[in-house]
Write a protein that holds these residues in place. Sequence first.
Motif, PDB file in Angstrom:
ATOM      1  N   TRP A 209     -12.987   7.145  -6.923  1.00  0.00           N
ATOM      2  CA  TRP A 209     -12.975   6.516  -8.244  1.00  0.00           C
ATOM      3  C   TRP A 209     -11.726   5.662  -8.421  1.00  0.00           C
ATOM      4  CZ3 TRP A 209     -15.870   5.008 -12.041  1.00  0.00           C
ATOM      5  CH2 TRP A 209     -15.224   4.495 -13.169  1.00  0.00           C
ATOM      6  N   THR A 210     -10.584   6.177  -7.985  1.00  0.00           N
ATOM      7  CA  THR A 210      -9.332   5.426  -8.092  1.00  0.00           C
ATOM      8  C   THR A 210      -9.438   4.101  -7.340  1.00  0.00           C
ATOM      9  OG1 THR A 210      -8.126   7.508  -8.217  1.00  0.00           O
ATOM     10  CG2 THR A 210      -6.836   5.563  -7.699  1.00  0.00           C
ATOM     11  N   GLU A 211     -10.055   4.147  -6.172  1.00  0.00           N
ATOM     12  CA  GLU A 211     -10.227   2.918  -5.386  1.00  0.00           C
ATOM     13  C   GLU A 211     -11.183   1.949  -6.072  1.00  0.00           C
ATOM     14  OE1 GLU A 211      -9.639   3.714  -0.708  1.00  0.00           O
ATOM     15  OE2 GLU A 211     -11.485   4.491  -1.561  1.00  0.00           O
ATOM     16  N   LEU A 212     -12.283   2.508  -6.593  1.00  0.00           N
ATOM     17  CA  LEU A 212     -13.268   1.663  -7.266  1.00  0.00           C
ATOM     18  C   LEU A 212     -12.647   0.986  -8.483  1.00  0.00           C
ATOM     19  CD1 LEU A 212     -16.299   0.787  -7.422  1.00  0.00           C
ATOM     20  CD2 LEU A 212     -16.625   2.687  -9.019  1.00  0.00           C
ATOM     21  N   ASP A 213     -11.817   1.736  -9.201  1.00  0.00           N
ATOM     22  CA  ASP A 213     -11.151   1.211 -10.391  1.00  0.00           C
ATOM     23  C   ASP A 213     -10.250   0.027 -10.011  1.00  0.00           C
ATOM     24  OD1 ASP A 213     -10.534   1.463 -13.258  1.00  0.00           O
ATOM     25  OD2 ASP A 213      -8.522   1.986 -12.543  1.00  0.00           O
ATOM     26  N   ALA A 214      -9.466   0.179  -8.953  1.00  0.00           N
ATOM     27  CA  ALA A 214      -8.582  -0.902  -8.512  1.00  0.00           C
ATOM     28  C   ALA A 214      -9.406  -2.112  -8.047  1.00  0.00           C
ATOM     29  CB  ALA A 214      -7.675  -0.414  -7.377  1.00  0.00           C
ATOM     30  N   TRP A 215     -10.481  -1.832  -7.312  1.00  0.00           N
ATOM     31  CA  TRP A 215     -11.348  -2.913  -6.820  1.00  0.00           C
ATOM     32  C   TRP A 215     -11.945  -3.698  -7.989  1.00  0.00           C
ATOM     33  CZ3 TRP A 215     -16.535  -3.456  -7.916  1.00  0.00           C
ATOM     34  CH2 TRP A 215     -17.215  -4.466  -7.221  1.00  0.00           C
ATOM     35  N   ALA A 216     -12.461  -2.951  -8.998  1.00  0.00           N
ATOM     36  CA  ALA A 216     -13.126  -3.594 -10.130  1.00  0.00           C
ATOM     37  C   ALA A 216     -12.153  -4.501 -10.884  1.00  0.00           C
ATOM     38  CB  ALA A 216     -13.701  -2.529 -11.072  1.00  0.00           C
ATOM     39  N   ARG A 217     -10.928  -4.024 -11.082  1.00  0.00           N
ATOM     40  CA  ARG A 217      -9.948  -4.838 -11.809  1.00  0.00           C
ATOM     41  C   ARG A 217      -9.582  -6.091 -11.011  1.00  0.00           C
ATOM     42  NH1 ARG A 217      -8.157  -1.560 -16.188  1.00  0.00           N
ATOM     43  NH2 ARG A 217      -9.068   0.507 -15.912  1.00  0.00           N
ATOM     44  N   ASP A 218      -9.513  -5.972  -9.685  1.00  0.00           N
ATOM     45  CA  ASP A 218      -9.276  -7.144  -8.830  1.00  0.00           C
ATOM     46  C   ASP A 218     -10.422  -8.152  -8.952  1.00  0.00           C
ATOM     47  OD1 ASP A 218      -6.896  -6.235  -7.912  1.00  0.00           O
ATOM     48  OD2 ASP A 218      -7.610  -5.591  -5.934  1.00  0.00           O
ATOM     49  N   VAL A 219     -11.661  -7.626  -8.933  1.00  0.00           N
ATOM     50  CA  VAL A 219     -12.827  -8.511  -8.994  1.00  0.00           C
ATOM     51  C   VAL A 219     -12.859  -9.248 -10.337  1.00  0.00           C
ATOM     52  CG1 VAL A 219     -15.350  -8.582  -9.120  1.00  0.00           C
ATOM     53  CG2 VAL A 219     -14.237  -7.250  -7.323  1.00  0.00           C
ATOM     54  N   LEU A 220     -12.547  -8.530 -11.412  1.00  0.00           N
ATOM     55  CA  LEU A 220     -12.548  -9.184 -12.723  1.00  0.00           C
ATOM     56  C   LEU A 220     -11.502 -10.293 -12.774  1.00  0.00           C
ATOM     57  CD1 LEU A 220     -13.092  -6.287 -15.301  1.00  0.00           C
ATOM     58  CD2 LEU A 220     -14.764  -7.829 -14.271  1.00  0.00           C
ATOM     59  N   LEU A 221     -10.365 -10.047 -12.134  1.00  0.00           N
ATOM     60  CA  LEU A 221      -9.332 -11.087 -12.084  1.00  0.00           C
ATOM     61  C   LEU A 221      -9.845 -12.297 -11.292  1.00  0.00           C
ATOM     62  CD1 LEU A 221      -6.441 -12.047 -12.668  1.00  0.00           C
ATOM     63  CD2 LEU A 221      -5.718 -10.892 -10.564  1.00  0.00           C
ATOM     64  N   ASP A 222     -10.534 -12.026 -10.163  1.00  0.00           N
ATOM     65  CA  ASP A 222     -11.129 -13.117  -9.374  1.00  0.00           C
ATOM     66  C   ASP A 222     -12.099 -13.929 -10.227  1.00  0.00           C
ATOM     67  OD1 ASP A 222      -9.748 -12.056  -7.284  1.00  0.00           O
ATOM     68  OD2 ASP A 222     -11.494 -11.483  -6.081  1.00  0.00           O
ATOM     69  N   VAL A 223     -12.954 -13.201 -10.963  1.00  0.00           N
ATOM     70  CA  VAL A 223     -13.944 -13.876 -11.817  1.00  0.00           C
ATOM     71  C   VAL A 223     -13.225 -14.759 -12.834  1.00  0.00           C
ATOM     72  CG1 VAL A 223     -15.700 -13.533 -13.610  1.00  0.00           C
ATOM     73  CG2 VAL A 223     -15.745 -12.128 -11.526  1.00  0.00           C
ATOM     74  N   HIS A 224     -12.195 -14.196 -13.434  1.00  0.00           N
ATOM     75  CA  HIS A 224     -11.430 -14.948 -14.433  1.00  0.00           C
ATOM     76  C   HIS A 224     -10.845 -16.232 -13.827  1.00  0.00           C
ATOM     77  CE1 HIS A 224      -8.346 -16.021 -17.321  1.00  0.00           C
ATOM     78  NE2 HIS A 224      -7.447 -15.882 -16.379  1.00  0.00           N
ATOM     79  N   LEU A 225     -10.228 -16.106 -12.651  1.00  0.00           N
ATOM     80  CA  LEU A 225      -9.573 -17.270 -12.030  1.00  0.00           C
ATOM     81  C   LEU A 225     -10.600 -18.320 -11.614  1.00  0.00           C
ATOM     82  CD1 LEU A 225      -6.927 -15.369  -9.860  1.00  0.00           C
ATOM     83  CD2 LEU A 225      -6.498 -16.719 -11.938  1.00  0.00           C
ATOM     84  N   LEU A 226     -11.713 -17.864 -11.008  1.00  0.00           N
ATOM     85  CA  LEU A 226     -12.709 -18.821 -10.517  1.00  0.00           C
ATOM     86  C   LEU A 226     -13.489 -19.460 -11.667  1.00  0.00           C
ATOM     87  CD1 LEU A 226     -13.993 -16.924  -7.357  1.00  0.00           C
ATOM     88  CD2 LEU A 226     -12.534 -18.957  -7.435  1.00  0.00           C
ATOM     89  N   ALA A 227     -13.761 -18.662 -12.707  1.00  0.00           N
ATOM     90  CA  ALA A 227     -14.465 -19.221 -13.869  1.00  0.00           C
ATOM     91  C   ALA A 227     -13.599 -20.291 -14.530  1.00  0.00           C
ATOM     92  CB  ALA A 227     -14.806 -18.108 -14.855  1.00  0.00           C
ATOM     93  N   THR A 228     -12.294 -20.000 -14.601  1.00  0.00           N
ATOM     94  CA  THR A 228     -11.370 -20.949 -15.210  1.00  0.00           C
ATOM     95  C   THR A 228     -11.283 -22.237 -14.378  1.00  0.00           C
ATOM     96  OG1 THR A 228     -10.081 -19.089 -16.026  1.00  0.00           O
ATOM     97  CG2 THR A 228      -9.006 -21.235 -16.086  1.00  0.00           C
ATOM     98  N   ALA A 229     -11.239 -22.082 -13.055  1.00  0.00           N
ATOM     99  CA  ALA A 229     -11.041 -23.232 -12.180  1.00  0.00           C
ATOM    100  C   ALA A 229     -12.313 -24.068 -12.017  1.00  0.00           C
ATOM    101  CB  ALA A 229     -10.540 -22.767 -10.815  1.00  0.00           C
ATOM    102  N   TYR A 230     -13.465 -23.380 -11.869  1.00  0.00           N
ATOM    103  CA  TYR A 230     -14.698 -24.106 -11.517  1.00  0.00           C
ATOM    104  C   TYR A 230     -15.755 -24.107 -12.619  1.00  0.00           C
ATOM    105  CZ  TYR A 230     -12.933 -23.828  -6.708  1.00  0.00           C
ATOM    106  OH  TYR A 230     -12.172 -23.935  -5.591  1.00  0.00           O
ATOM    107  N   GLY A 231     -15.574 -23.270 -13.637  1.00  0.00           N
ATOM    108  CA  GLY A 231     -16.577 -23.187 -14.692  1.00  0.00           C
ATOM    109  C   GLY A 231     -17.808 -22.394 -14.293  1.00  0.00           C
ATOM    110  N   TRP A 232     -17.728 -21.602 -13.194  1.00  0.00           N
ATOM    111  CA  TRP A 232     -18.880 -20.809 -12.760  1.00  0.00           C
ATOM    112  C   TRP A 232     -19.049 -19.588 -13.653  1.00  0.00           C
ATOM    113  CZ3 TRP A 232     -16.728 -20.787  -7.119  1.00  0.00           C
ATOM    114  CH2 TRP A 232     -16.959 -22.053  -6.551  1.00  0.00           C
ATOM    115  N   SER A 233     -20.285 -19.089 -13.723  1.00  0.00           N
ATOM    116  CA  SER A 233     -20.546 -17.891 -14.526  1.00  0.00           C
ATOM    117  C   SER A 233     -20.203 -16.642 -13.718  1.00  0.00           C
ATOM    118  CB  SER A 233     -22.019 -17.844 -14.916  1.00  0.00           C
ATOM    119  OG  SER A 233     -22.799 -17.573 -13.774  1.00  0.00           O
TER     120      SER A 233
END
Length: 255
Positions: A209-233
Amino acid sequence: MAITGAADLLATWEAGLAEAPAGRALLLHRTARPDLDARALPVLPVGAREADLFTLRRALFGERMQVRLECGACGEDMEFDLDAGEFARTLGGPDESVVRVGEGGREETTVVRVAEGGWDVEFRLPGVADLTAVARAADPRGALIARCLVSAVRDGTAVGADELPAPVQRRIAEAVEAADPGADVTLNVACPECGHATRAELDIASYLWTELDAWARDVLLDVHLLATAYGWSEPEILALSPLRRRYYLELCADV
Ligand SMILES: [Zn+2]
């Protein structure tokens, strides 16, 4: 085991945020065993669940697990690697031949038998649901025996759970441990500084669970950065392979 997609895994993480550790462990077990009815999971032998979770860990994050432990004697910080694949194989759950599957695969229980000294006892291997149910009992061991006893016969006469003498109870406990060795994953680590051996339980559910939690927060950050840069959903970004995601992120950083 099928590797769950990023979107499904994020949904599992989101559902687990509001749960206590037992609920998170169940969610992870569901992710590990999509082939089984969700109602069957809490009655699987505990060791079988641990093996499933090690298999899931291996599929999601690889074989090598880093574990940190403090020496019980001198306080030295010890760091070492474990092999998730090896745990998945060796804990491997009980012999399939003794697994009894009920109608529609709904109820899956494993029964161990102790026959000696005039006693013939059949006992169901405890699942997570059993351990949870007896955790707050005044006599957890007695409550577990009452709950999981299938049948007890002495010299041909049926006997109740409360009439089992201590030696028979001990034999049951030994038989359960032998049939479900993965129920208790205990590490025994010798300290490189002082030589003291520290014992610690490895709780794969909370580790994962600890690993999944860290992974999920990383992925959300990726989504945030890529959505901001490219406008992707979000679905578009999650559909990218981790490699492509990484590559686009590097391109963003280069600009
Ligand atoms: Zn030490």
